[in-house]
Design a protein around this motif. Structure first.
Motif, short mmCIF file in Angstrom:
data_model
loop_
_atom_site.label_atom_id
_atom_site.label_comp_id
_atom_site.label_asym_id
_atom_site.label_seq_id
_atom_site.Cartn_x
_atom_site.Cartn_y
_atom_site.Cartn_z
N ASN A 104 0.82 -1.21 0.00
CA ASN A 104 0.00 0.00 0.00
C ASN A 104 0.85 1.26 0.00
OD1 ASN A 104 -2.15 -1.72 -0.03
ND2 ASN A 104 -2.83 -1.30 2.06
N ARG A 105 2.04 1.19 0.63
CA ARG A 105 2.94 2.36 0.58
C ARG A 105 3.40 2.62 -0.86
NH1 ARG A 105 4.74 0.32 5.57
NH2 ARG A 105 6.45 -0.87 4.64
N VAL A 106 3.65 1.53 -1.61
CA VAL A 106 4.05 1.68 -3.01
C VAL A 106 2.90 2.34 -3.81
CG1 VAL A 106 4.58 0.39 -5.12
CG2 VAL A 106 5.72 -0.20 -2.98
N ILE A 107 1.69 1.87 -3.57
CA ILE A 107 0.53 2.42 -4.29
C ILE A 107 0.39 3.92 -3.98
CG2 ILE A 107 -2.00 2.34 -4.46
CD1 ILE A 107 -1.80 -0.69 -3.88
N VAL A 138 -3.37 -3.09 -10.11
CA VAL A 138 -4.48 -4.05 -10.02
C VAL A 138 -4.07 -5.07 -8.96
CG1 VAL A 138 -5.87 -5.75 -11.23
CG2 VAL A 138 -5.02 -3.73 -12.46
N CYS A 139 -4.67 -4.98 -7.80
CA CYS A 139 -4.29 -5.87 -6.69
C CYS A 139 -5.07 -7.17 -6.84
CB CYS A 139 -4.54 -5.17 -5.37
SG CYS A 139 -3.47 -3.72 -5.20
N ARG A 181 -9.31 4.94 -0.25
CA ARG A 181 -8.14 5.79 0.00
C ARG A 181 -7.23 5.97 -1.22
NH1 ARG A 181 -4.31 4.59 5.16
NH2 ARG A 181 -2.69 6.11 4.67
N TYR A 182 -7.10 4.92 -2.03
CA TYR A 182 -6.16 4.96 -3.16
C TYR A 182 -6.92 4.92 -4.49
CZ TYR A 182 -3.24 3.28 0.68
OH TYR A 182 -2.63 3.13 1.89
N PRO A 183 -7.09 6.09 -5.14
CA PRO A 183 -7.85 6.09 -6.40
C PRO A 183 -7.17 5.32 -7.52
CG PRO A 183 -7.13 8.34 -5.78
CD PRO A 183 -6.67 7.42 -4.71
N ASN A 184 -5.85 5.06 -7.40
CA ASN A 184 -5.11 4.34 -8.45
C ASN A 184 -5.08 2.84 -8.19
OD1 ASN A 184 -3.49 5.04 -6.19
ND2 ASN A 184 -1.61 4.65 -7.33
N MET A 185 -5.94 2.36 -7.30
CA MET A 185 -5.98 0.92 -6.98
C MET A 185 -7.26 0.29 -7.56
SD MET A 185 -6.10 -0.68 -3.14
CE MET A 185 -6.21 -2.42 -2.83
N LEU A 186 -7.08 -0.89 -8.20
CA LEU A 186 -8.20 -1.72 -8.64
C LEU A 186 -8.01 -3.09 -8.00
CD1 LEU A 186 -8.09 -1.02 -12.51
CD2 LEU A 186 -9.52 0.16 -10.84
N VAL A 187 -9.05 -3.92 -8.01
CA VAL A 187 -8.87 -5.29 -7.54
C VAL A 187 -9.40 -6.27 -8.59
CG1 VAL A 187 -9.01 -4.67 -5.09
CG2 VAL A 187 -11.07 -5.45 -6.29
N GLU A 188 -8.98 -7.50 -8.45
CA GLU A 188 -9.38 -8.59 -9.35
C GLU A 188 -9.77 -9.77 -8.45
OE1 GLU A 188 -8.03 -12.45 -11.04
OE2 GLU A 188 -7.16 -11.33 -9.37
#
Ligand code: ZN
Length: 394
Positions: free
Chosen positions: A250-253, A262-263, A282-289
């Motif tokens: 999450n620190r990298v994100i 894409v986590c 919290r992180y708009p640049n995060m997606l999940v699969e």
């Protein structure tokens, strides 16, 4: 002793001589049965509707496959003939899979072979990702070299960067005994930045199920699996804890807001959708699969449905499909595997298997469908991935 009890006892003792006179024909007490857990195959007696979903309702982009393995498959004595590319394409047509993303495309020559053998051979049906070369990590110019290699990979046709769980768990400074390399090591910063600049989404797998970080004992909900594969446990030794690994990711994100992450596997934390929800907010640049995690989502169908309702644009369809018998049966690329996903996502069926395997391979439980509406289903199956990969929507 209260009087009533004493009277009962006295009365009982008076009948004893009579019963002692009868022949001893008590039915024998059966010995207490023991059954090894590995032999336990309970058949559900529940009678509930069963919906067969042979084909996905909308064309599917599967963003999490290891389909490149089909290019390396060789016939082996005593094994069924390996699945080949025409077979996979015919299953794709049958199941309504429009495109498979081959995450483990390797780098350099291996990447070129994957792109030639899949992406160029069947245009529009396959795309491939590049992987970092950890072997060069200790070279002084590694950070710049790795960033430049992403540009070369993009030129060669790669559409994303795949980072396996080995970063954080097995990649070490020296050989097999040096200190573990941290996921948020600054040597990778140029790589994460280059991925953002080149518009290559990062598909990242960090840590593993919560149960793989606790002792393999009678309390472990993944006992079958860890009993068969004790080396999959990351409990003890010098492994970081699961919260430490996820915090490093999450620190990298957070440090690379212009790069899309894409986590995979529901950010590797589907056991706690409240946590994943907090990260996505919290992180708009995060997606999940969702690959290989319908067993987790489907055992909490109401919470899972709220998760899909809150993030219809940020969840991607994936399976972790691996042709020709992966070590994890629920990931083996077959029509039956895909149909478990379709049933979970499209129906409200109750208490069914999340995998075609005989024993539920990721915990002995069954799942419940979440019956997603068409608008969410279309985004999950296709449009979210199409947007990410620069392909047209439906
Ligand atoms: Zn995978």
């Amino acid at each position: 002793m209260p009087n009533t009890t004493r009277r009962t006892l006295l009365k009982a003792s008076t009948v004893l001589p009579l019963s002692a006179a009868l022949p001893a024909q008590q039915p024998p007490q059966p010995a207490k049965q023991q059954l090894p857990l590995s032999d336990f195959r309970p058949k559900s007696m529940l009678v509930v509707p069963e919906t067969k979903i042979a084909r996905a309702k909308f064309p599917v982009i599967d963003v999490h496959t290891h389909v490149g393995g089909v290019l390396r498959a060789r016939p082996a004595a005593g094994k069924p003939a390996p699945v080949d590319l025409p077979q996979i394409v015919s299953w794709m047509d049958q199941l309504n899979l429009s495109l498979l993303l081959n995450l483990t495309g390797g780098y350099g020559d291996a990447l070129a072979r994957n792109i030639d053998g899949l992406d160029r051979k069947r245009p529009g049906r396959f795309l491939s990702c590049v992987q970092p070369d950890w072997n060069r990590l200790r070279e002084p110019n590694y950070p710049a070299w790795q960033a430049a290699d992403l540009a070369r990979a993009k030129q060669a046709g790669a559409v994303g960067l795949k980072v396996l769980k080995n970063l954080g768990l097995t990649v070490r400074e020296q050989g097999k005994t040096g200190p573990l390399v941290r996921l948020d090591d600054p040597r990778f910063d140029p790589m994460w930045d280059a991925a953002g600049k080149l518009n290559l989404p990062v598909f990242i797998h960090t840590s593993d199920p919560d149960a793989f970080f606790t002792p393999i004992d009678r309390f472990n909900e993944r006992w079958d699996e860890l009993g068969n594969h004790p080396d999959w446990s990351f409990y003890g030794r010098d492994f970081p804890s699961k919260p430490e690994l996820l915090a490093a990711r999450n620190r990298v994100i957070e440090r690379h807001p212009k790069t899309t992450f894409v986590c995979l596997h529901v950010a590797n934390h589907p056991e706690n959708l409240d946590d994943v929800t907090a990260w996505l907010r919290r992180y708009p640049n995060m997606l999940v699969e969702i690959g290989a995690r319908i067993g987790e989502l489907g055992r909490q169908p109401r919470r899972a449905r709220r998760f899909f309702d809150e993030f219809p644009d940020r969840i991607l369809f994936g399976t972790d499909a691996t042709p020709n018998g992966s070590s994890v049966p629920q990931q083996d690329l077959t029509p039956a595997m895909y149909q478990c996903y379709f049933r979970f996502l499209e129906t409200l069926d109750e208490y069914f298997d999340y995998s075609p395997a005989e024993i539920p391979p990721q915990g002995r439980w069954r799942i419940y469908g979440i019956g997603l509406p068409d608008d969410i289903l279309r985004k999950l199956y296709h449009d979210n991935a199409a947007r990410l990969l620069g392909l047209p929507p439906l």
